[in-house]
Design a protein around this motif. Structure first.
Motif, PDB file in Angstrom:
ATOM      1  N   LEU A 237       0.836  -1.216   0.027  1.00  0.00           N
ATOM      2  CA  LEU A 237       0.085   0.047  -0.009  1.00  0.00           C
ATOM      3  C   LEU A 237       0.754   1.250   0.101  1.00  0.00           C
ATOM      4  CD1 LEU A 237      -1.712  -2.488   1.280  1.00  0.00           C
ATOM      5  CD2 LEU A 237      -2.907  -0.529   2.781  1.00  0.00           C
ATOM      6  N   ASP A 238       0.428   2.379  -0.941  1.00  0.00           N
ATOM      7  CA  ASP A 238       1.053   3.601  -0.723  1.00  0.00           C
ATOM      8  C   ASP A 238       0.559   3.890   0.913  1.00  0.00           C
ATOM      9  OD1 ASP A 238       1.637   6.225  -0.807  1.00  0.00           O
ATOM     10  OD2 ASP A 238       0.369   6.677  -2.468  1.00  0.00           O
ATOM     11  N   SER A 239       1.789   4.204   1.608  1.00  0.00           N
ATOM     12  CA  SER A 239       1.400   4.534   2.928  1.00  0.00           C
ATOM     13  C   SER A 239       0.737   6.047   2.989  1.00  0.00           C
ATOM     14  CB  SER A 239       2.856   4.890   3.731  1.00  0.00           C
ATOM     15  OG  SER A 239       3.525   5.743   3.267  1.00  0.00           O
ATOM     16  N   ALA A 240       0.871   6.902   2.061  1.00  0.00           N
ATOM     17  CA  ALA A 240       0.474   8.391   2.220  1.00  0.00           C
ATOM     18  C   ALA A 240      -1.057   8.479   2.012  1.00  0.00           C
ATOM     19  CB  ALA A 240       1.179   9.079   1.136  1.00  0.00           C
ATOM     20  N   ALA A 241      -1.523   7.101   1.260  1.00  0.00           N
ATOM     21  CA  ALA A 241      -3.019   6.992   0.787  1.00  0.00           C
ATOM     22  C   ALA A 241      -4.207   6.163   1.609  1.00  0.00           C
ATOM     23  CB  ALA A 241      -2.860   6.266  -0.612  1.00  0.00           C
ATOM     24  N   TYR A 242      -3.548   5.818   2.757  1.00  0.00           N
ATOM     25  CA  TYR A 242      -4.107   4.907   3.656  1.00  0.00           C
ATOM     26  C   TYR A 242      -4.108   5.273   5.317  1.00  0.00           C
ATOM     27  CZ  TYR A 242      -5.244   1.350   0.483  1.00  0.00           C
ATOM     28  OH  TYR A 242      -5.513   0.387  -0.696  1.00  0.00           O
ATOM     29  N   VAL A 243      -5.122   5.126   5.867  1.00  0.00           N
ATOM     30  CA  VAL A 243      -5.575   4.909   7.245  1.00  0.00           C
ATOM     31  C   VAL A 243      -5.906   3.490   7.638  1.00  0.00           C
ATOM     32  CG1 VAL A 243      -6.633   5.629   9.402  1.00  0.00           C
ATOM     33  CG2 VAL A 243      -6.021   7.579   7.379  1.00  0.00           C
ATOM     34  N   LEU A 244      -5.241   2.896   8.484  1.00  0.00           N
ATOM     35  CA  LEU A 244      -5.627   1.420   8.889  1.00  0.00           C
ATOM     36  C   LEU A 244      -6.308   1.775  10.278  1.00  0.00           C
ATOM     37  CD1 LEU A 244      -2.438  -0.497   7.868  1.00  0.00           C
ATOM     38  CD2 LEU A 244      -4.035   0.295   6.403  1.00  0.00           C
ATOM     39  N   GLN A 245      -7.623   0.884  10.317  1.00  0.00           N
ATOM     40  CA  GLN A 245      -8.312   0.925  11.273  1.00  0.00           C
ATOM     41  C   GLN A 245      -8.726  -0.573  12.051  1.00  0.00           C
ATOM     42  OE1 GLN A 245     -12.053   3.325  10.994  1.00  0.00           O
ATOM     43  NE2 GLN A 245     -12.812   2.135  13.150  1.00  0.00           N
TER      44      GLN A 245
END
Length: 250
Positions: A237-245
């Motif tokens: 995953l592109d880290s700047a594109a995600y929030v993991l919940q």
């Protein structure tokens, strides 16, 4: 009587970056707008080129801007995808023919491209997890709002899925988990391992990542109710594109 300490003032490149960030977040500078270049910043703030480059690098590293070779640095605004670990994988989602991505994007347009489906000899670590020397592999790239955000490589024990729609580019409504259900092998339990690293050159190109952007790697294994492993999926995953919940009960 002691004097109050003087607050430490951030370096000039940081103050310039803060000002540009404020203009982006306020909407003055919009997605796709060109940021002031190094020459403009040098003239406006009477700074050296290295300082101007540092200021722009702050925004690039934060994922708010992207450099385009020979053209400049541009605003790259993107509403993060909120990936809810359990909700997206619930049987209610895929069992009713909905893509698990619908739970992530919530109406935002997404596409799956660069789909490759091949029968391969399993690497040692994959064979160990899936208890299979031969696997069907599905490689995909996902884009949201036209931006590549994730690469995924799913492996399935060949003996379990041979001849099913899992071996085809289009798996039909509900995706691979619904097709596993058709085979009498519905996933009942998942495990995920999450880590971060810098991307490989191929990943940087496929995800169109700005320099210095790390990726999030999620390795997910799906099991049947009887504990049989039916899928190993490695997602980048592109880290700047995600929030993991993730939600947990105490």
């Amino acid at each position: 009587m002691s004097e109050s300490p003087v607050p430490h003032e951030p370096p000039i490149y940081r103050r310039i970056a803060d000002g540009l960030r404020a203009r982006i977040l306020s909407g003055e500078l919009r997605d796709g707008d060109r940021l002031p270049g190094e020459n403009a910043l040098m003239a406006d703030y009477a700074i050296a080129r290295a300082t101007a480059r540092q200021a722009l690098a702050v925004l690039i590293n934060e994922g708010l801007a992207v450099p385009k070779r020979g053209s400049g640095v541009y605003v790259r605004l993107f509403k993060p995808i909120r990936r809810h670990g359990s909700r997206r994988l619930s049987r209610e989602q895929w069992g009713q023919g909905r893509a698990i991505w619908d739970a992530d994007t919530r109406g935002r347009p997404f596409t799956v491209d660069l789909v490759e489906v091949v029968l391969e000899r399993a690497p040692e670590e994959v064979a160990g997890v899936l208890e299979s020397g031969e696997v069907w592999v599905r490689r995909r790239r996902y884009s949201v709002d036209g931006r590549p955000v994730q690469l995924a490589t799913s492996s399935f024990p060949a003996r379990l899925v041979e001849g099913s729609a899992i071996t085809l580019p289009d798996t039909g409504p509900g995706g691979v988990y619904a097709r596993l259900g058709d085979l009498g092998l519905p996933p009942a339990h998942f495990t995920e391992e999450v880590r971060a690293r810098m991307p490989a050159p191929r990943e940087t190109g496929l995800l169109d990542l700005p320099g210095g952007t790390p990726v999030i790697v999620i390795a997910r294994t799906a099991y049947t109710a009887g504990g049989l492993p039916v899928e190993l999926n490695e997602m980048v995953l592109d880290s700047a594109a995600y929030v993991l919940q993730y939600d947990f009960d105490a």
